[in-house]
Design a protein around this motif. Structure first.
Motif, short mmCIF file in Angstrom:
data_model
loop_
_atom_site.label_atom_id
_atom_site.label_comp_id
_atom_site.label_asym_id
_atom_site.label_seq_id
_atom_site.Cartn_x
_atom_site.Cartn_y
_atom_site.Cartn_z
N ARG A 303 0.79 -1.18 0.01
CA ARG A 303 -0.10 -0.05 0.08
C ARG A 303 1.04 1.20 -0.01
O ARG A 303 1.95 1.30 0.71
N VAL A 304 0.44 2.05 -0.95
CA VAL A 304 1.25 3.40 -0.99
C VAL A 304 0.49 4.30 -0.89
O VAL A 304 -0.61 4.49 -1.49
N SER A 305 0.72 5.59 -0.24
CA SER A 305 -0.34 6.58 -0.33
C SER A 305 0.65 7.95 -0.08
O SER A 305 1.77 7.94 0.13
N LEU A 306 -0.09 8.87 -0.94
CA LEU A 306 0.44 10.37 -0.56
C LEU A 306 -0.64 11.30 -0.47
O LEU A 306 -1.69 11.05 -1.08
N GLY A 307 -0.14 12.31 0.44
CA GLY A 307 -1.27 13.09 0.82
C GLY A 307 -0.75 14.59 0.92
O GLY A 307 0.42 14.86 0.89
N TYR A 308 -1.51 15.55 0.49
CA TYR A 308 -1.32 16.91 0.57
C TYR A 308 -2.48 17.72 1.18
O TYR A 308 -3.50 17.56 0.90
N THR A 309 -2.14 18.63 2.24
CA THR A 309 -3.00 19.48 2.76
C THR A 309 -2.56 20.83 2.81
O THR A 309 -1.27 21.18 3.03
N ASP A 310 -3.30 21.59 2.30
CA ASP A 310 -3.15 23.20 2.39
C ASP A 310 -4.17 23.60 3.19
O ASP A 310 -5.34 23.81 2.78
N GLN A 311 -3.98 23.95 4.59
CA GLN A 311 -4.82 24.37 5.27
C GLN A 311 -4.64 26.13 5.69
O GLN A 311 -3.40 26.28 6.03
N THR A 312 -5.64 26.69 5.73
CA THR A 312 -5.60 28.17 5.88
C THR A 312 -6.10 28.59 7.26
O THR A 312 -7.49 28.04 7.21
N GLY A 313 -5.52 29.42 7.95
CA GLY A 313 -6.40 29.49 9.27
C GLY A 313 -7.18 30.76 9.27
O GLY A 313 -7.18 31.67 8.35
N ILE A 314 -8.15 31.06 10.22
CA ILE A 314 -8.93 32.20 9.89
C ILE A 314 -8.35 33.38 10.57
O ILE A 314 -8.96 34.60 10.17
N LEU A 315 -7.56 33.19 11.28
CA LEU A 315 -6.56 34.32 11.71
C LEU A 315 -5.48 34.66 10.34
O LEU A 315 -4.96 33.60 9.87
N LYS A 316 -5.54 35.66 9.95
CA LYS A 316 -4.57 36.30 8.97
C LYS A 316 -3.16 35.86 9.17
O LYS A 316 -2.58 35.88 10.28
N ASN A 317 -2.44 35.48 8.30
CA ASN A 317 -1.13 35.22 8.18
C ASN A 317 -0.99 33.89 8.98
O ASN A 317 0.09 33.56 9.94
N THR A 318 -1.93 32.92 9.28
CA THR A 318 -1.52 31.69 9.66
C THR A 318 -2.02 30.60 8.72
O THR A 318 -3.06 30.59 8.32
N ASP A 319 -1.22 29.66 8.46
CA ASP A 319 -1.73 28.66 7.47
C ASP A 319 -0.60 27.13 7.54
O ASP A 319 0.60 27.46 8.27
N MET A 320 -0.65 26.29 7.07
CA MET A 320 0.09 25.06 7.11
C MET A 320 0.02 24.23 5.99
O MET A 320 -1.22 24.06 5.24
N GLN A 321 1.05 23.88 5.39
CA GLN A 321 0.83 22.67 4.31
C GLN A 321 2.02 21.53 4.77
O GLN A 321 2.87 21.73 5.10
N ARG A 322 1.06 20.47 4.22
CA ARG A 322 1.72 19.21 4.69
C ARG A 322 1.64 18.16 3.65
O ARG A 322 0.74 18.07 2.80
N TYR A 323 2.72 17.48 3.40
CA TYR A 323 2.98 16.46 2.68
C TYR A 323 3.10 15.06 3.25
O TYR A 323 4.24 15.11 4.29
N THR A 324 2.57 14.17 2.80
CA THR A 324 2.94 13.04 3.70
C THR A 324 3.14 11.89 2.62
O THR A 324 2.33 11.86 1.54
N GLY A 325 3.72 10.84 3.00
CA GLY A 325 3.70 9.81 2.17
C GLY A 325 3.84 8.40 3.08
O GLY A 325 4.28 8.41 4.07
N ALA A 326 3.37 7.38 2.74
CA ALA A 326 3.33 6.25 3.39
C ALA A 326 3.57 4.99 2.37
O ALA A 326 2.86 4.94 1.49
N LEU A 327 4.31 4.08 3.18
CA LEU A 327 4.68 3.05 2.17
C LEU A 327 4.13 1.63 3.13
O LEU A 327 4.88 1.54 4.32
N ASN A 328 3.59 0.73 2.69
CA ASN A 328 3.32 -0.38 3.70
C ASN A 328 3.57 -1.61 2.87
O ASN A 328 3.08 -1.57 1.86
N LEU A 329 4.67 -2.67 3.19
CA LEU A 329 4.91 -3.80 2.36
C LEU A 329 4.63 -4.99 3.58
O LEU A 329 5.32 -5.12 4.67
#
Lengths: 974, 519
Positions: A303-329
C-alpha cells in the motif's frame, strides 16, 4: 475428492459484487480473493468449509458439499465479535478480551476537514476526552483517558503507532504544533484505546494514563491493484466574535466619565470606528488531496499513499502545508513461516504560526484609532508608541501580519516487523520489531524593526532562529506460544524484551537587528541536548477454559534512566514492577443463557493492575546533583569581567515512579443478534507516590519548590457505551452510537507533612491573583474565588464579598476569604453519533456534551472602566462590562466562574455514491460536511471549551477561535 | 542495563562531581551567589524560585518594596496581589512579596552553604578569598532575614541538601552568628575597594556597623560603640571618598570603575550582561509615567517603559523640601514642578497631578514623583553597555555617606549632640548644598533630625523601614503618614507589623518553624 467451485460475492446493501473478499478453506492457508466484479474460483475438497471474509462485513462459513457454484451475500457487520483487536504485543479476538478496550475503526471516524488523527476520535469513545488547543491550522489537542492519574506529571496517554511507542506529546519538537500530525488521517485503519490497567499494564511505566494504539492501512494479499483518490475543499470562518465596544461607544464612555478619566487624555481619542477583530480574521479556504494505491504485486502485498494538505487559518497570516507519504509492504517467506511487515511514513510540514497574540490585542485595541496612519517609523501602521505610550496595545493588524513565525518540520517513522513461526514446536512464534522515529525542525520567529516595543521588548527588531531534533529508536523481541490442549483449554503466552532510546536536542538564537545606528542589543544563543532510556521485560498469559472463563495475567519489569542518581545509588531504584490480572466470564456461553435467542452476548470482566508513570518532570536527570550555566544577559561581574553563572539545581536523589492501581469491573452485552450492544465499566484508580511540585522548607534544597513523590489522588468513574441498529435492510440501515462517562477526581494527599491548615497548591498570576487551587479532599484545579454579593436586582456589587474568614479587613483577593467553587473538569461527558444509509445515499453526524465543567471567564473579568484609560493611551473592553459596570477589575469574584456545560454538534455529513462515474468503472462518493455546526451553552464567552493554556485549564483567555467549516469532498476508487 | 546509567549530555549542565574539572567553574559558582540577589535566574523564564512572576520577585526588588512602600517614602498604584497590603501596613503571611524575599534570601544562604561544601579544605589563595566572600553573602542574607523576619530557619554548610526540616534560630542568636562570622572572615577578604563589586573588607565593616546600629532592635541591647568602631575603619580607609556630585551614586557611572569611590558595596547591573526587571531598572521604570516623568526623557530608557507604579507620599516631600523655608511660608507653587528653588540638591522629586493621593490605589499620576535613580551617566551622557530597556546602574547597598550618618547616630546615642555628631552630618549636607549654607549646628540635632537626615540622604535606597523601626516610628501612632493603616490621614498600626510574618508556605512546609507573634 477435489473439485472446482466458482461463485459471486455480493453486498447485501446494494447487490454489487465485492472485490477483494478473502475466500479461504477453513483450517488451511488455501484460498483466493474475489476479482474486481466479486467473482472467484477455488479448487477444494468436498468436505471443506469455505470462509468468506472482508473487512467491515460479517464473515460467512459455508460447507461445500455437492455445490459447484456458491454465491454469497455479505452484509455489513453491526458488531463483529470475531473481529481481531490489537492489544499490546499481540492481538485478541474481541469476544475474548478481558480488559476495558475500545476499538474505533475508519467507518466511525469523524468527518470533514480533519488534518490531525486525534480529531477523528473526538467523542467516539467513552472515557476519552479530547480537547483541541483551538482553531489554529494543525493545532494539537490534549487527550485525557479517565481523567488523568497525575497532577504534575504527564497525563498524556501512551500513543503507539504500528507497534512503535512515540515520543510523549509534550516532548514534541519546537516548531511542530502537533505531535500526531505526521500521520495522514486517511491512512488510519483503527484506533484501539486501552483504558484499564489489565490492558495497559504490559506497557508498565508509561501506561497510567491509558494507551492509544494506532494501526495504519495495509495491502492485502492477492488483491488486485486498487487506486483511490480522496480530495476536499473547505471554507472556514469564525462562528462569532467577542462583543466589544465600538469607537462611538468608547468615546461616549470616556467623555461621560470625567471624574474617572483624566481630561488630559481626551485628545488621545481618535475618530474612527475600527472593528479590530474583523481586521484580523478572514474566511479561509483549504484543500486536501490523497492518493492511495494498494494491492498485491505477485506475492508482495503493498500500500502506497501520498497526501497533500493546504490548510488556511481564519486568523490572517496563519496556515499550514503538509505533505505525507506512507509505504507498507507485508510479504511472507518460507511458506508463510516468516511474515514481514514494513512501514515507512514520511511527513513534511510548513507551518506559518503567525501571532495569535493579535486575537487578544484586537479586543484591547482602541477602536477609535485607524489601522493605518502612514507613520513611517511603524511602516504605516497606527501605533501608540508613536504618540508617546510605550506600553500601548500593539496594532493587531501589524501584530498579525508583520511577524515571520514559520517552521519546517520533517519526520520519518519506519519499522520492520518480523514474525517467524518456529519449526518443531507447534504454536511458537518469534517476533522482532525494529523501529525508528526521527524528527527535525527548523524555524524562525522574526519581527521587523518597525514593530512596537511591546512586541520586541528590549531590542531593535527581533530575529529568532531555532532548530530541533528528536530521535527515538526501538527494539522489541518477544516469543508467543499459542496452544489449544483440547476443547477445554486454550493457552496463549507471550514474553519479551524491549529497549528504547530517546534523544532530543535543539538550538535557539535570539538577537536584535543590527545596523549602523543599532548595535546588537540582545544576543541569546542556547542549545540543549538530552536523552533517556527505557529497558523492559514483559509477559502475558491468556488462558481460556471451556471458552467460557478467560484469565489474563501480565507483568512488566521496567527500567528507566530517569531515576539514576549516581554510581553509589542502589541499582534497583531504577526498576519498577507492574503486574495485572483480569478475569472474564462469557455468560452467554453458559447453557442457561445459550438458549435465550435475544441474548447474543453477555460477558463479565474483572480487572486489576498496577501501572507506573516515569514521565514525571521536564528533565531527564531529576535525581542527579548538577549545575546549570546561565545565558547571555544573566552574567555577573567577577574579577573584572562579565562571566556566566553556575547554579546548583534542585534534585531529589530518592525520586521514583508514580504508581497507579486500577480496579475495573465491566459488562459487555449484545441483544437481538447484537443489534443492541454495548458495555458498562466501573473503575477505581488510586495514584500513590504522586509527583507534585511542593513548597519545601527554606534552606533544604536549591529552590523554594521541589518536584518529588508526595501525594496521592483518586479517580472513580463509570462508562457506558451503547450501539443500536434500529434498521438494517439491504437498502437501508441506521446505526446509532452513544457513550457516557462520569469521572470524579479527588486529591487525597499533597504534602510531605500533614498540615491540616495547608491551603493547597494555588494557581494564579501576579496580575490576576490566585484563582485556582488543588487541595486535599477536592478535585484538582478547583476554582478558588471570593464569594460575590449581589444587589436586589441580582447585579454583582463591585468589590463586595462575603467575609468567609470573619476577620474583617481586605476581603477581595484574600485567600483566607476565598472558597472552592466548582472545577474545570466535566462531571459527565456524552457522545452521540449516527450513521444512516439509504441505497446510495448516506448521512452521519456526531454530537458531544460536557456537563458540569466550569470556566473562569477571564476575558470578562479583565474588563473594568478604570482600565480603559491607560498610561497615555485608551483601551477597549468586552461590552460585558456594561452588565457589571465595574470600575475596577474583580479577578477573583466567583461571578466570573461560569457553568460551561455544552452540547456541540461536531459535524454533520451527507454523501452520495455513484457506482459508475463518467461512464467508467469507478466508484465515486461525493460528500458535504459541516463541522462545528452549533454549540448550546449558557456560557457567556465565545466558546465554553477553553482547553489548556500555559499549564492551566479552565481559564478563558482569548482562544484561537474554532471556526465553522464547510467541506465538499470526493472519493474515487478504481 | 548500563544504558540506564545516564549522565547529562548537555554541555550547559555540569554534574556536581565534575565541578573540579575547570577552574572557571569556581568563579562561575561564586558569580551565582552575587547574581542571586539582583537577577531572576539563569535565563528569561528560568528563575531561581517558582513564583507567579519572575521579575516581581527578584530579591533586591521585593526587598525594596518591603522597605519602601510600607513607609512614608513610597506607595504603589498597581493592583497586583499583595501590593495594597504593603501600602497600608495590613499584610498577612500570604503576601507574595514577603514570601519571595524570605525564600530567595534563604536560597542565597543555601547556595553559599553549597559553595562552602564544594570548596571545603582548599588551600588556594583565590579560593580562600572566594570562601570568605561566600560567607559574607550568607551573613548578608541572614542580616536581612533577621531584620525582616526575626527568626528564620538556620542552616550552614554542615547541613545537607534534600528533603528535611531545618531548625529555627532566634533573632538574638542569629545576631551573634552574623557578627562572629563577619569578624572571622575579615582577614580573608580583599582590601577595601580592591575588587568591586565583590565584597571586601570595607563591605564587611559596613555590614558590621549596620548590624550593630540596629542591635537594640535585634537583641534588646545597644552596641553603639561597636557601630562606631567599624564606621571609623571605613571612614579612615583611603579607598573611600564622597562623590562630588550626589547624583553620581544613582547614575549608570556609579561604580568604582567610573571613579565613584563613595561606593563600598553594590549589586552590579548592566544593560547588556546583567539584565532584568529587578533592581534599578525596576525603580526607574516603576517610577516613570507617560505624562510627568517619562523614562525616555529622564532616564534614556525607550523600550518597555513608564510602568507608573511608585511615587512618594507627600510626607516624604515634607521632609525633603523645607517648604516653609524655601517658599517663604507659602505652599509649594504649582509652577515649580521639580522644586527647583530647593537649595538641597538631593531633591529629585516632581509634582504630579496632585500631591495628595486620593485612594491607596489611585493611579501613579497622583503623589510626588521620584527620579533620583537614572540609567544615564550623571552628566546626562549615555551609559556604557547602553540598552533601551535595562539600566546599567548598580544597586547601592553601602556607600560612604552611610558610614558618616551611622557614626553620627552612634555618637549621638552615647554622648548626645556634640561637635563630632555635627561634623559627620555636615560632611553630607555640605555635599548636598554645594557649600556650607546647609550646615547645621549642635542645637539643630535631635533624634528626629537624624532620622529625617537619613531620609533626605537615603530615600528610595531601601533603608527606610529599618530606620523607622529603630526610631520607633514605623508602626504605632507616633508618626503617621498618608494611607498608613489604610486611612487618608494615616492612623496608628499594631506594633507586631515591625516584623514581617513567616510566610504561610513555610509554616506549611516546615513543622519546626513557629509563626511570629501577632500573625
Amino acid at each position: 475428492q477435489e473439485k472446482v467451485v466458482t461463485g459471486l460475492v455480493t453486498d447485501a446493501n446494494d447487490g454489487m459484487g465485492i472485490p477483494g473478499v478473502s475466500v479461504v478453506v477453513k483450517g488451511t492457508t488455501v484460498g483466493t480473493t474475489t476479482d474486481i466484479d466479486g467473482n472467484y474460483t477455488l479448487t477444494v475438497d468436498a468436505n471443506a468449509t469455505i470462509i468468506y471474509s472482508f473487512v467491515g462485513y460479517r464473515s460467512q462459513e459455508i460447507v461445500v458439499g455437492s455445490q459447484s457454484q456458491i454465491n454469497v451475500i455479505l452484509s455489513i457487520e453491526t458488531e463483529n465479535l470475531s473481529e481481531i483487536v490489537v492489544i499490546g504485543y499481540g492481538t485478541v479476538k474481541k469476544e475474548d478480551k478481558t480488559g476495558s478496550v475500545t476499538s474505533v475503526s475508519s467507518k466511525d471516524f469523524n468527518k470533514g476537514n480533519i488534518t490531525s488523527p486525534q480529531d477523528l476520535l473526538v467523542g467516539k469513545s467513552s472515557g476519552v476526552v479530547i480537547t483541541s488547543a483551538g482553531g489554529a491550522p494543525g493545532s494539537g489537542s490534549t487527550i485525557r483517558i479517565r481523567g488523568g492519574s497525575s497532577l504534575r506529571a504527564s497525563n498524556d496517554p501512551l500513543i503507539i503507532v504500528d507497534g512503535m511507542p512515540i515520543e510523549s506529546v509534550k516532548n514534541n519538537v519546537s516548531g511542530s504544533a502537533n505531535a500526531l500530525s505526521f500521520i495522514n488521517p486517511n491512512d488510519i485503519e483503527t484506533f484501539t484505546v486501552l483504558k484499564d490497567a489489565s490492558a495497559t499494564a504490559i506497557y508498565g511505566s508509561r501506561a497510567s494514563n491509558g494507551v492509544i494504539i494506532v494501526t495504519t492501512k495495509k495491502g492485502a494479499k492477492g488483491k488486485p491493484m486498487q487506486v483511490s483518490y480522496s480530495g476536499s475543499i473547505s471554507v472556514a470562518s469564525a462562528v462569532d466574535y467577542i462583543d466589544v465596544y465600538s469607537g462611538d461607544q468608547l468615546r461616549k464612555i470616556a467623555l461621560s466619565n470625567t471624574s474617572l478619566y483624566d481630561p488630559m487624555n481626551y485628545d488621545k481619542l481618535g475618530t474612527e470606528n475600527t472593528d479590530w477583530q474583523k481586521e484580523i480574521f478572514r474566511t479561509a479556504v483549504s484543500h486536501d488531496h490523497n492518493v492511495a494505491i494498494s494491492g498485491s504485486y505477485k506475492e508482495l502485498p503493498y500500500r502506497v499513499s501520498l497526501g497533500y494538505t493546504d490548510q488556511t487559518g481564519i486568523l490572517k497570516n496563519t496556515d499550514m502545508q503538509r505533505y505525507t507519504g506512507a509505504l507498507n509492504l507485508n510479504p511472507t517467506f518460507l511458506d508463510d513461516a516468516l511474515k514481514v511487515n514494513m512501514n515507512a511514513k514520511f511527513m513534511m510540514t510548513n507551518n506559518n504560526f503567525g501571532d495569535d497574540g493579535a486575537i487578544g490585542s484586537a479586543i484591547s485595541m482602541d477602536p477609535t484609532q485607524p489601522v493605518y496612519d502612514g507613520n513611517s517609523t511603524s511602516a504605516g501602521y497606527y501605533q501608540w508608541q508613536n504618540y508617546g505610550a510605550n506600553l500601548g496595545t500593539p496594532n493587531p493588524v501589524e501584530q498579525a501580519m508583520a511577524v515571520n513565525n514559520k517552521s519546517d518540520v520533517y519526520r520519518f517513522v519506519g519499522n520492520l516487523k518480523l514474525n517467524y513461526t518456529l519449526p518443531y514446536v507447534k504454536g511458537l512464534q518469534a517476533n522482532l520489531n525494529l523501529a525508528t522515529d526521527y524528527t527535525e525542525s527548523d524555524g524562525q520567529n522574526n519581527r521587523p524593526t518597525t514593530s512596537p516595543s511591546t512586541l520586541v521588548p528590549s531590542a531593535w527588531g527581533k530575529l529568532s532562529d531555532y532548530t530541533a531534533k528528536n530521535k527515538n529508536n526501538l527494539l522489541d523481541f518477544y516469543l508467543n506460544y499459542n496452544k489449544e490442549f483440547n476443547e477445554d483449554h486454550r493457552l496463549d503466552v507471550t514474553a519479551g524484551y524491549s529497549w528504547q532510546h530517546f534523544e532530543r536536542e535543539g538550538t535557539d538564537y535570539t538577537r536584535s537587528v543590527e545596523d549602523a545606528d543599532h548595535p546588537l542589543q540582545v544576543d541569546n544563543e542556547s542549545e540543549f541536548k538530552t536523552e533517556n532510556y527505557l529497558i523492559s521485560f514483559f509477559g502475558r498469559l491468556n488462558y481460556a477454559f471451556k471458552n467460557k472463563y478467560l484469565l489474563t495475567g501480565t507483568f512488566r519489569y521496567d527500567g528507566s534512566s530517569k531515576f539514576y542518581s549516581g554510581p553509589s545509588a542502589p541499582k534497583d531504584k531504577m526498576w519498577g514492577f507492574f503486574p495485572s490480572a483480569a478475569f472474564a466470564w462469557k455468560i452467554h456461553e453458559e447453557s442457561f443463557i445459550k438458549n435465550i435467542d435475544q441474548i447474543s452476548n453477555l460477558k463479565l470482566r474483572l480487572g486489576w493492575g498496577i501501572t507506573g508513570q516515569q514521565d514525571i518532570t521536564d528533565e531527564n536527570y531529576p535525581a542527579q546533583a548538577k549545575y546549570d550555566i546561565s545565558r547571555g544577559g544573566y552574567y555577573y561581574y567577577i574579577n573584572g569581567r562579565y562571566i556566566p553563572t553556575l547554579r546548583p539545581g534542585t534534585y531529589d536523589p530518592d525520586i521514583k515512579w508514580e504508581e497507579t492501581t486500577t480496579q475495573n469491573i465491566g459488562v459487555d452485552f449484545g441483544f437481538l443478534n447484537n443489534r443492541i450492544n454495548g458495555s458498562v465499566d466501573y473503575y477505581f484508580r488510586e495514584t500513590t507516590d504522586m509527583i507534585n511540585e511542593v513548597t519545601i522548607p527554606s534552606g533544604s534544597n536549591f529552590s523554594n519548590t521541589l518536584i518529588t513523590n508526595v501525594g496521592s489522588l483518586e479517580n472513580k468513574g463509570i462508562e457506558v457505551s451503547l450501539n443500536f441498529v434500529p434498521v438494517s435492510t439491504p437498502d437501508m440501515s441506521l446505526n446509532i452510537g452513544f457513550n457516557f462517562s462520569h469521572n470524579k477526581n479527588e486529591v487525597t494527599k499533597l504534602l510531605l507533612t500533614d498540615d491540616p491548615n495547608y491551603i493547597g497548591v494555588t494557581e494564579g498570576s501576579g496580575m490576576t491573583g490566585v484563582t485556582q487551587i488543588t487541595r486535599v479532599g477536592e478535585a484538582a484545579h478547583s476554582f478558588f474565588v471570593n464569594k460575590q454579593i449581589y444587589d436586589s436586582n441580582g447585579k454583582p456589587i463591585e468589590g463586595l464579598y462575603e467575609d468567609i474568614a470573619g476577620n474583617g479587613g481586605v476581603i477581595n483577593g484574600d485567600n483566607a476569604n476565598k472558597y472552592i467553587y466548582h472545577n474545570p473538569t466535566p462531571e459527565y461527558t456524552y457522545g452521540f453519533s449516527a450513521r444512516f444509509n439509504y441505497k446510495q445515499f448516506d448521512m452521519s453526524t456526531s454530537l458531544r456534551a460536557n456537563i458540569g465543567n466550569y470556566v473562569l471567564n477571564q476575558v470578562a473579568s479583565g474588563a473594568s472602566y478604570d482600565q480603559m484609560q491607560q498610561i497615555g493611551y485608551w483601551k477597549n473592553m468586552p461590552s460585558h462590562l456594561s452588565k457589571t459596570n465595574f470600575v475596577k477589575r474583580q479577578f477573583t469574584s466567583d461571578y466570573f466562574v461560569e457553568n460551561a456545560s455544552f452540547l456541540k454538534m461536531d459535524n454533520i455529513s451527507a454523501g452520495y455514491t455513484f457506482s459508475k462515474f463518467a461512464g467508467q468503472d469507478i466508484n465515486a462518493r461525493v460528500s458535504f460536511t459541516v463541522q462545528n455546526v452549533f454549540t448550546i451553552t449558557k456560557y457567556s464567552g465565545l466558546d465554553p471549551e477553553v482547553g489548556e493554556k500555559d499549564d492551566r485549564s479552565g481559564i478563558d483567555n482569548n482562544l484561537y477561535p474554532r471556526p465553522r467549516t464547510f467541506t465538499l469532498g470526493v472519493n474515487l476508487t478504481f | 542495563t548500563k544504558d540506564l546509567e545516564v549522565t547529562p549530555i548537555d554541555p550547559s549542565q555540569i554534574l556536581a562531581g565534575n565541578l573540579g574539572d575547570d577552574p572557571a567553574y569556581m568563579e562561575q559558582t561564586l558569580a551565582k551567589l552575587y547574581a542571586s540577589f539582583i537577577i531572576s535566574g539563569q535565563a528569561d523564564g528560568d528563575a531561581d524560585i517558582t513564583s507567579s512572576d519572575d521579575g516581581f520577585f527578584i530579591t533586591m526588588r521585593a526587598l525594596w518594596n518591603l522597605q519602601t512602600i510600607t513607609t512614608d517614602e513610597g506607595i504603589n498604584a498597581w493592583g497586583d496581589v499583595g501590593i495594597s497590603d504593603l501600602n497600608t501596613q495590613t499584610w498577612s503571611a500570604q503576601n507574595p512579596f514577603l514570601t519571595a524575599v524570605y525564600q530567595r534570601l534563604s536560597l542565597s544562604v543555601t547556595y553559599a552553604n553549597d559553595f562552602l561544601n564544594v570548596t571545603a579544605g582548599s588551600t588556594e589563595p583565590n579560593i580562600i578569598q572566594y570562601r570568605a566572600e561566600a560567607r559574607y553573602l550568607r551573613a548578608f542574607a541572614y542580616y536581612w532575614l533577621m531584620d525582616l523576619f526575626a527568626n528564620p530557619p538556620f542552616t550552614t554548610e554542615e547541613d545537607g541538601v534534600g528533603k528535611y526540616f531545618p531548625e529555627q534560630i532566634q533573632r538574638a542568636d542569629l545576631f551573634k552568628f552574623i557578627v562572629d562570622e563577619l569578624k572571622a572572615i575579615e582577614p580573608d577578604l580583599g582590601e577595601p575597594g580592591s575588587n568591586y563589586p565583590q565584597a571586601d573588607k570595607g563591605s564587611c565593616w559596613m555590614l558590621l556597623a549596620k548590624t550593630y546600629l540596629n542591635a537594640e532592635v535585634y537583641t534588646g541591647t545597644a552596641h553603639w560603640d561597636d557601630c562606631k568602631t567599624y564606621c571609623d575603619k571605613v571612614i579612615a580607609s583611603p579607598a573611600y571618598s564622597l562623590a562630588t556630585d550626589y547624583r553620581q551614586n544613582f547614575s549608570a557611572d556609579n561604580d568604582r570603575g567610573h571613579g565613584n569611590n563613595e561606593m563600598i558595596f553594590a549589586f552590579a547591573e548592566d544593560g547588556i550582561n546583567t539584565q532584568g526587571n529587578g533592581g534599578i531598572t525596576f525603580i526607574i521604570e516603576s517610577s516613570s509615567d507617560a505624562t510627568y516623568i517619562r523614562a525616555e526623557d529622564y532616564h534614556g530608557l525607550t523600550s518597555n517603559t513608564n510602568w507608573n507604579g511608585n511615587r512618594a507620599r507627600k510626607d516624604l516631600m515634607n521632609i525633603l523640601v523645607d517648604t516653609l523655608a524655601v517658599y517663604g511660608n507659602n505652599p509649594v507653587p504649582a509652577t515649580d514642578t521639580i522644586f527647583a528653588q530647593c537649595p538641597d540638591k538631593r531633591v529629585f522629586l516632581r509634582q504630579k497631578r496632585s500631591i495628595n493621593i486620593p485612594t491607596p490605589s489611585s493611579s501613579g499620576d497622583f503623589g510626588v514623583g521620584v527620579y533620583k535613580f537614572t540609567a544615564k551617566n550623571h552628566d546626562g551622557t549615555q551609559a556604557d553597555n547602553y540598552s533601551p530597556t535595562f539600566a546599567s546602574t548598580d544597586f547601592p547597598v553601602f556607600r560612604l555617606a552611610d558610614a558618616y550618618l551611622m557614626r553620627a547616630e552612634a555618637l549621638y546615642n552615647t554622648s548626645g549632640a556634640t561637635a563630632a555628631v555635627v561634623a559627620d552630618i555636615n560632611m553630607i549636607r555640605k555635599r548636598a548644598y554645594g557649600d556650607d549654607s546647609g550646615n547645621i549646628s549642635v542645637n539643630d540635632v535631635d533624634a528626629d533630625f537624624i532620622l529625617d537626615e537619613r531620609a533626605r540622604e537615603f530615600y528610595y535606597e531601601g533603608q527606610r523601614r529599618t530606620d523607622l523601626v529603630r526610631f520607633g516610628k514605623f508602626t504605632g501612632g507616633d508618626y503617621v503618614w498618608q494611607w498608613k493603616g489604610g486611612t487618608f490621614d494615616g492612623t496608628s498600626t499594631s506594633s507586631h507589623f515591625n516584623i514581617f510574618p513567616i510566610p504561610g508556605d513555610e509554616i506549611s512546609a516546615n513543622p519546626n518553624i513557629k509563626q511570629n507573634d501577632g500573625y
